[in-house]
Enzyme design. Sequence first.
Site, PDB file in Angstrom:
ATOM      1  N   TYR A 134       0.816  -1.218   0.000  1.00  0.00           N
ATOM      2  CA  TYR A 134       0.000   0.000   0.000  1.00  0.00           C
ATOM      3  C   TYR A 134       0.853   1.274   0.000  1.00  0.00           C
ATOM      4  O   TYR A 134       0.328   2.356  -0.268  1.00  0.00           O
ATOM      5  CB  TYR A 134      -0.951   0.056   1.208  1.00  0.00           C
ATOM      6  CG  TYR A 134      -1.877  -1.121   1.391  1.00  0.00           C
ATOM      7  CD1 TYR A 134      -2.080  -2.056   0.379  1.00  0.00           C
ATOM      8  CD2 TYR A 134      -2.559  -1.306   2.585  1.00  0.00           C
ATOM      9  CE1 TYR A 134      -2.919  -3.146   0.568  1.00  0.00           C
ATOM     10  CE2 TYR A 134      -3.406  -2.383   2.775  1.00  0.00           C
ATOM     11  CZ  TYR A 134      -3.574  -3.304   1.772  1.00  0.00           C
ATOM     12  OH  TYR A 134      -4.405  -4.368   1.973  1.00  0.00           O
ATOM     13  N   LEU A 185     -17.475  -3.904   2.319  1.00  0.00           N
ATOM     14  CA  LEU A 185     -18.607  -3.213   1.686  1.00  0.00           C
ATOM     15  C   LEU A 185     -18.591  -3.468   0.185  1.00  0.00           C
ATOM     16  O   LEU A 185     -19.184  -2.720  -0.592  1.00  0.00           O
ATOM     17  CB  LEU A 185     -18.520  -1.697   1.979  1.00  0.00           C
ATOM     18  CG  LEU A 185     -18.358  -1.345   3.469  1.00  0.00           C
ATOM     19  CD1 LEU A 185     -18.175   0.161   3.662  1.00  0.00           C
ATOM     20  CD2 LEU A 185     -19.562  -1.846   4.269  1.00  0.00           C
ATOM     21  N   ILE A 220     -12.450  -5.161   8.094  1.00  0.00           N
ATOM     22  CA  ILE A 220     -11.580  -3.969   8.031  1.00  0.00           C
ATOM     23  C   ILE A 220     -12.067  -3.007   6.937  1.00  0.00           C
ATOM     24  O   ILE A 220     -11.426  -2.844   5.911  1.00  0.00           O
ATOM     25  CB  ILE A 220     -10.099  -4.371   7.819  1.00  0.00           C
ATOM     26  CG1 ILE A 220      -9.942  -5.379   6.660  1.00  0.00           C
ATOM     27  CG2 ILE A 220      -9.514  -4.969   9.097  1.00  0.00           C
ATOM     28  CD1 ILE A 220      -8.481  -5.511   6.188  1.00  0.00           C
TER      29      ILE A 220
HETATM   30  P1  A2P Z   1     -14.504   6.821   1.741  1.00  0.00           P
HETATM   31  O1  A2P Z   1     -13.062   6.473   2.025  1.00  0.00           O
HETATM   32  O2  A2P Z   1     -14.666   8.089   0.968  1.00  0.00           O
HETATM   33  O3  A2P Z   1     -15.368   6.759   2.995  1.00  0.00           O
HETATM   34  P2  A2P Z   1     -14.410  -1.430   1.123  1.00  0.00           P
HETATM   35  O4  A2P Z   1     -13.834  -1.307   2.502  1.00  0.00           O
HETATM   36  O5  A2P Z   1     -15.462  -2.487   0.989  1.00  0.00           O
HETATM   37  O6  A2P Z   1     -13.340  -1.578   0.047  1.00  0.00           O
HETATM   38  O7  A2P Z   1     -15.192  -0.059   0.795  1.00  0.00           O
HETATM   39  C1  A2P Z   1     -14.502   1.147   0.740  1.00  0.00           C
HETATM   40  C2  A2P Z   1     -15.330   2.188   0.016  1.00  0.00           C
HETATM   41  O8  A2P Z   1     -16.549   2.456   0.730  1.00  0.00           O
HETATM   42  C3  A2P Z   1     -14.590   3.468  -0.048  1.00  0.00           C
HETATM   43  O9  A2P Z   1     -14.888   4.049  -1.290  1.00  0.00           O
HETATM   44  C4  A2P Z   1     -15.157   4.313   1.109  1.00  0.00           C
HETATM   45  O10 A2P Z   1     -15.088   5.681   0.758  1.00  0.00           O
HETATM   46  C5  A2P Z   1     -16.585   3.822   1.183  1.00  0.00           C
HETATM   47  N1  A2P Z   1     -17.140   3.768   2.548  1.00  0.00           N
HETATM   48  C6  A2P Z   1     -16.558   3.276   3.655  1.00  0.00           C
HETATM   49  N2  A2P Z   1     -17.394   3.323   4.719  1.00  0.00           N
HETATM   50  C7  A2P Z   1     -18.546   3.857   4.269  1.00  0.00           C
HETATM   51  C8  A2P Z   1     -19.807   4.166   4.883  1.00  0.00           C
HETATM   52  N3  A2P Z   1     -20.037   3.914   6.167  1.00  0.00           N
HETATM   53  N4  A2P Z   1     -20.765   4.709   4.098  1.00  0.00           N
HETATM   54  C9  A2P Z   1     -20.546   4.977   2.785  1.00  0.00           C
HETATM   55  N5  A2P Z   1     -19.383   4.712   2.148  1.00  0.00           N
HETATM   56  C10 A2P Z   1     -18.394   4.151   2.880  1.00  0.00           C
END
Ligand code: A2P
Length: 270
Positions: A47, A183, A222
């Site tokens: 990363y 997510l 995570i």
């Molecule tokens: P951001 O960093 O702008 O919050 P994953 O962990 O599944 O890869 O998802 C990461 C993505 O989801 C990122 O684009 C992050 O954007 C967004 N994200 C993380 N937490 C939330 C939340 N609680 N609600 C909406 N979007 C979220």
Amino acid sequence: MHVVQANGAEIPAVGLGTWLSPGEACRGAVAAALECGYRHIDTAQLYGNEAWVGAALADSAVARDEVFLTTKVRRDLLRPDQVAASVEGSLQRLGTHIDLLLIHWPSRSIPVADTLGAMQRFVERGDVSHLGVSNFTAAQVREAAIHAKLVCNQVEYHPYLAQRAVKAACDGLGMALVAYSPLAHGHLLREPVLDEIGRAHGRSAAQVALAWLIGQPGVAAIPKSTNPGRIRQNLDVDFALTGEERARIDALARGLRTCAPPFSPDWDPS
Ligand code: A2P
């Protein structure tokens, strides 16, 4: 926040993901996370942000021994001599010991026993507390566990990807399954079923997905965010779903992998 017990490790069920969080954004995210109560931070050599994670840890009022810190050895540095040099680099960049050191991706050419042997030296030296793997299939994780005490397999896991085989393998070995991209890299945020269940609990779709994950024995998650409000939201997920709600979420599985690079192993059917 509860902890997941796995072969001697105590892994806080929610950690902050930092993939695609560069430089200052990463440092700010880790600082915000520690301040609002996170005690689990995930990074990787790949990363390029270990130094920023280390700086945020050093600046934080939270005592270092209250935080569970994970990093991962790059897939192109898995020969024992490369492991030795690259983990020294991680320790330097992080400026602190490593609670959990993972093999980031399985190798097609280097025996896993050799890589784990080189990682084990850092455990013996006291610079690393626990070992684990990431992106391993069920068969690969069983093979790896013959050669070292492993505490987790970190894989993509969320309501759109069931991961039954990997989960069963981890359960059988007493290992945690740590869910990355919980997510589905954002794909789950507009899922109507999660939205509807969330309304019943006064929570967002993201929070329902995370509650579904960490409500399973042996599972930690995570979520990645660099937004302080969303970072806080993602920690407030230790609430119970009903059996019926869980079943509706189980039924969303559709084999969606958001992270499947060309060097991926032959994934288990999911
Ligand atoms: P951001 O960093 O702008 O919050 P994953 O962990 O599944 O890869 O998802 C990461 C993505 O989801 C990122 O684009 C992050 O954007 C967004 N994200 C993380 N937490 C939330 C939340 N609680 N609600 C909406 N979007 C979220």
